[in-house]
Scaffold this motif. Structure first.
Motif, mmCIF file in Angstrom:
data_model
loop_
_atom_site.group_PDB
_atom_site.id
_atom_site.type_symbol
_atom_site.label_atom_id
_atom_site.label_comp_id
_atom_site.label_asym_id
_atom_site.label_seq_id
_atom_site.Cartn_x
_atom_site.Cartn_y
_atom_site.Cartn_z
ATOM 1 N N MET A 1 0.800 -1.208 0.000
ATOM 2 C CA MET A 1 0.000 0.000 0.000
ATOM 3 C C MET A 1 0.830 1.253 0.000
ATOM 4 O O MET A 1 0.392 2.300 -0.439
ATOM 5 N N ASP B 1 -4.900 9.602 -4.422
ATOM 6 C CA ASP B 1 -5.825 9.476 -3.295
ATOM 7 C C ASP B 1 -7.277 9.645 -3.721
ATOM 8 O O ASP B 1 -8.160 9.558 -2.890
ATOM 9 N N HIS C 1 -7.067 0.296 -1.835
ATOM 10 C CA HIS C 1 -8.153 0.818 -0.988
ATOM 11 C C HIS C 1 -9.439 0.045 -1.294
ATOM 12 O O HIS C 1 -10.135 -0.433 -0.387
ATOM 13 N N SER D 1 -9.221 -3.486 -0.066
ATOM 14 C CA SER D 1 -9.411 -3.552 1.380
ATOM 15 C C SER D 1 -10.897 -3.477 1.735
ATOM 16 O O SER D 1 -11.401 -4.245 2.577
ATOM 17 N N PHE D 2 -11.616 -2.595 1.084
ATOM 18 C CA PHE D 2 -13.047 -2.469 1.361
ATOM 19 C C PHE D 2 -13.824 -3.687 0.854
ATOM 20 O O PHE D 2 -14.816 -4.083 1.471
#
Lengths: 713, 713
Positions: A13, A21, A657, A660-661
């Motif tokens: 990451m 971002d 990201h 991960s979600f």
């Protein structure tokens, strides 16, 4: 071992080199992927002529500069230096076009309405034309989108008019910066620093909204604090209004109905009291002295503890009209929410808005519009359309969608809300016969409304990517597109968004568009299949809570809605029950009223069904429920797999990201399946069918699972 | 006209092309400004050999990749592919160096301690050497800083050892994500998404801290919620600890003293109760099962409503020792705050910590360290050093600085806190004669402490630039540097920070360093000149409040501290008054005790002085106070002017952001001056001297000025 794995994930990451971002949303303006593509668009981008001067023209120039810097990696100088003759791209209002062009385009431009725009290729040049400055800005964003999505310019001939006038975001943001039902951090409005500091984020917010046609924003919670109507806050709101004006975005405020009492100690807030009427007129004049183009009020009254006309024995029309009269001289409007319900728990809560508002049709002022949630309950993963759509021909009705996912797993679940919204918008109300879709109600065409609108409850917060889940950006984007035109095709919306946000790689776009379009059905399956509703945990609504019962209001519990017994489950809303079904058109009564004809998607919403009833799938109800929950979990895993194979196709930061979600989503899908099936199995007393995985824990575990400080309340 | 100006400002601000939101802090790694500079550093950057393998080595590689991408704009491949022979830059632990280099460097490396590092140029190669992996990471950041600040490498010979062992940030972050005294948004810890989502921001937080040598973080508020000690939160804290471990950062937790009662219904939290002792031992073992390298506890007890040993008639040592015994077997420590004060208001609050702790010297376990605020009151713009420094030779004392600017105008004021910290660190306690500076107390050298530490109350939040004001980043940076070595020169800190964060342009760096170094004196002048203190607004502490009086505690008011009357103003802390002065060394009593010898900076802190007393400046007290307030305002305007001429030298986004905050600072400096002078003039009854501007409003305006929802409480 687990720790090692975590570590590896973390190290991956931290590849900041590949950092993105997500702050730039769909306005990424990535560098062109190769020389051929760059060569194709470069000439147009480097030879733009913009006719006219206004703050909005400055915004247009600025946006082109940002885009060119992104696409081509270089600063764009002297945009206004190009002559009309040498320019390859001309941005001009209709009445400022050279006469010959004006004449040539007349057959097209005659169709321009409001802030609509025309993108047209003509004799070697691209034209971006509108009757208004804001329309030019919309046209510019559309032109840039064409490039972002790699469209051919030489065949360009697009005429776009907004089909809905008021396209608003509703922020349920409190003055202390908490956000009710907010899952992306806290409010982006830093009231303390206003009016003296205008943050770059406000500007980027305006850019993003303008890029999708949103032209209004209500910046405070509908559960309103009257303080926002005081000079302290009006000065701050005015600073935001000033910042948003060049982007065509108006400010609206939420009005607390008893503000005259709270702020100035009036003895009453009775809408028929002359003192109260005067107070609202004076207050409104004061607001307009701060914000000359103030849009108007958004009001939640007589609902969940908010004061309203009921407190004085008055109707919703009485309440709305007092505010409408106050803003009328200034051209303002009142958006009056239909989400009204009594203090006492009724036999069927979903009937109340219709019962209360339908008889008032025609009694509202012309500048009032009734804001109605998509469904009659409260933003469930799936609801039938609200029966008020089509039921008030003499009173404008606008749509309220919830972009923030209060009941849909909140920020960590990926679900493409456009799928759900399309389902509602394309529902046929039969109000004037077949084809009377909800979209035609709210675009005003069905009943000839003079005022039209759509509101989306924002999913925006202080999270670095604005929306918590990167894919929440797609919901914001899609909302704007559907507010502009509720008949927009959602697969095109998804495709454009993916190209603008992540990559134009066709494999990536094709695969992930497929994931997006299936995601809603998957979520409904693992949360509330077959018409189940409101079985979320109490208060914060995160995670399953089919066991929620008791407390202050029965209609805030799960058992009120599913009514599971050892024989049956479901809420009978047919004539033998609450007859909420009676609020729909006869065409619907026929289909929805028959448990064998109704789509299984709505079965338990309208019917009470024995566990062992054979459904049209050939399965018993219990069997069908169990395999749908299982299917939901498998769907979430499928999404995860499809995502995994995209590694390397987009930047590492956003890829990780979302990965991960997705892990959280799968975990929570299992949680939903296991806990709901264990809970309902107590009633059905039937075994889990083959193919349905054994729950990880026993029911007690789920009943006792508790987390503190769940966001959004 | 005003609106037009706002608009122009906004349009300038939206030049996104030149966007830099400040997220990258001092790790910007800007592209080299010209080919010569690039050529000079390129060879070193492209020929690095890293010896060894560990998670920290991965972090090092990653950071080099980020830096090279920034400096040179290209991806750095195959870092480990370089052989020692061909490499121009070698990163290696001492014991892994080739024998001949080891021998050649022995005279240098013998001085390496703890996580210290050596940067040395030798026979055409750069060496980065340490005894530890974390030391290599620190050395790598130092090497990169050398390049960021354009240092010559061929003369490089730097040996750096940390002078303080525990270098912590203290986050006053609540579990609901509000931050006590936080002015940069909300807590970056998203507890709800932990442990399953490790956000990139956590990694960037660790990178930033490691780059300045911070090696510990206490992630929860000292006004503690016992919930953080439950499995729900320990699992989350463990995930953060895992993320931070490769960066050399340990997690500490705040312990609520009555946690045994809150969490497990014990009848008491008496530290001498065996049941309580067992509870802490068990709880601590549980924590270590989640976090094997857990750093230990930070405790605020018997202060501002927090429970503590006083509740059971026990001493602070009794309280600290029960926790110390629990963590001792695991190598943990206890940081026990000296910020203790009674429920009853004393005659002089600032005396309490000394009075309570000094007699306990030697009674604390070896793994306890007393955490003492820089001054005896509470983070005022200027305080004398805390008399406990130097007063407890047998008990380790650590420094607590407040990086968040609770009493210093909060986020919108630019004040270089390092100036204030240096003033304290270089103060002479005379504990062992001249030269017994506070820095020598806390680095352990004066008393031979075995445990040393420094804590900084973080100014970090969800704001896109982390710290609200971009220049707040300088305070975070400087804090790390001073925690590493409290004798570090602060002008060098400011210079490096500016170069790394904004630009190496010498004009910019020179001018703005000057602004930074004068900013603290300027702020003290417009807020609390001549030793005034605690005259801020009640509760939120934003803005002036010299009139604050009454309420629950007298020592939370302004009048308690300034005691203005028509004759005099100031708090007599000499022998004729509270004799707080008696807590200092005899050398200080002599100077501070004499109103004619004491620096005017501390006059009203220690003395009660008639308004008409002639000071050594030749002015009366009233005159001096008035012109200092005026000087403060002029100083703020001077800062603004110096900033304005930097336009174009740095990116637009940060330039405008700081400009906007400077406007607020000037406005608020005037607010301070006008309201304080009007208030005190009621007592002095003397006219404003020439050169002091007439206040904009009358005193009543300021008394009634009120803002809602001021952040940080």
């Amino acid at each position: 071992m687990k720790r090692l794995f975590t570590l590896v994930v973390i190290l991956l990451m931290s590849e900041y080199v590949n950092a993105n971002d997500g702050y730039k949303l769909w306005l990424q303006y990535f560098p062109f992927e190769n020389k051929a593509v760059a060569d194709y668009y470069r000439d147009y981008l480097e030879n733009i002529h913009i006719v006219g001067i206004s703050p909005t023209h400055e915004v247009i120039k600025n946006e082109l500069g940002i885009a060119i810097k992104g696409f081509l990696g270089k600063d764009y100088q002297a945009l206004t230096g190009k002559s009309v003759e040498s320019a390859l791209c001309i941005i001009s209002k209709t009445d400022e076009l050279p006469q010959e062009i004006k004449t040539a385009f007349a057959p097209n431009t005659v169709g321009l309405k409001d802030d609509g725009y025309l993108l047209k290729y003509h004799q070697g040049k691209m034209y971006i034309i509108s009757n208004t400055n804001i329309g030019l800005l919309y046209g510019t964003f559309s032109f840039l989108k064409s490039i972002q999505t790699r469209a051919q310019l030489e065949t360009m001939d697009i005429l776009e008019n907004p089909q809905i006038q008021r396209r608003l975001l509703n922020h349920w943001d409190n003055l202390n910066r908490t956000v009710e039902r907010g899952y992306a951090g806290f409010s982006i409005w830093n009231w303390h620093r206003l009016p003296h500091h205008i943050d770059q984020q406000y500007i980027d917010y305006a850019r993003a909204n303008a890029s999708i046609g949103i032209n209004g924003t209500s910046i405070t919670n509908v559960n309103a604090n009257a303080l926002v109507l005081t000079p302290e806050y009006l000065e701050k709101a005015a600073a935001l209004a000033d910042a948003f004006r060049p982007y065509g975005i108006k400010i609206y405020l939420t009005a607390r109905f008893n503000a005259p009492m709270v702020l100035d100690n009036l003895p009453t807030a009775d809408p028929l009291d002359p003192g109260v009427q005067k107070w609202w007129k004076d207050k409104t004049a004061e607001i307009y002295s701060y914000i000359p183009d103030f849009g108007g009020f958004l009001v939640k009254a007589d609902s969940e503890g908010q004061p309203g006309p009921h407190n004085y024995g008055r109707t919703q029309a009485d309440g709305a009209n007092i505010l409408a009269d106050a803003v009328q001289p200034f051209g303002g409007i009142v958006m009056w929410r239909a989400f009204v319900y009594n203090e006492k728990t009724p036999t069927d809560r979903i009937k109340q808005a219709y019962d209360e508002f339908k008889p008032l049709d025609g009694e509202f002022r012309e500048n009032v519009i009734i804001q109605v949630k998509n469904g009659p309950l409260d933003f469930q993963p799936r609801e039938p359309f609200h029966p008020l759509f089509g039921a008030m021909p003499k009173t404008p009705i606008m749509m309220e969608f919830q972009i923030t996912k209060e009941y849909l797993g909140q920020e960590t679940h990926w679900v493409n809300l456009a799928s759900m919204w399309e389902e509602v918008l394309q529902s046929d109300t039969y109000a004037k016969g077949k084809g009377s879709t909800v979209s035609k109600v709210i675009d005003g065409s069905l009943h000839g409304y003079k005022l039209t609108g759509m509101a989306g409850v924002a999913n925006i917060g202080t999270d670095r990517n604005w929306t918590g889940h990167h894919t929440g950006q797609a919901d914001w984007y899609a909302y704007g597109k559907l507010a502009w035109n509720p008949d927009t095709k959602i697969d095109k919306i998804a495709e454009d968004w993916l190209k603008m946000t992540f990559s134009t790689d066709p494999d990536f776009v094709g695969t992930i568009k497929g994931v997006m379009l299936k995601s809603h059905e998957i979520l409904v399956n693992y949360m509330t299949p077959i018409g189940l509703h409101h079985i979320m945990a109490r208060s914060h609504h995160w995670g399953p809570g089919p066991w929620v019962t008791g407390g202050s209001r029965d209609d805030w519990t799960a058992t009120y809605y599913h009514k599971a017994s050892k024989d049956s489950i479901g809420f009978d809303r047919t004539v033998t029950g609450s007859n909420a079904l009676g609020q729909y058109a006869p065409e619907w009564k026929q289909i929805l009223g028959d448990p064998d004809k109704i789509s299984l998607d709505y079965l338990l919403w309208f019917h009470r069904v024995p566990w062992n009833k054979k459904l049209k799938t050939g399965n018993t109800l219990w069997h069908e429920m169990a395999i749908r929950y299982q299917k939901g979990v498998e769907g979430a895993r499928w999404m995860q797999k499809k995502w995994e194979i995209q590694e390397g196709k987009i930047d590492t930061e956003r890829f990780d990201h979302i990965r991960s979600f997705l892990n959280i989503q799968v975990r929570e899908a299992e949680w939903w399946r296991d806990s709901c099936l264990l809970y309902f199995q107590q009633f059905s007393q039937m075994p889990l069918p083959e193919g349905v995985e054994k729950p990880k824990y026993d029911l007690n575990y789920y009943l006792n699972f508790k987390r503190n400080f769940v966001p959004g309340i």
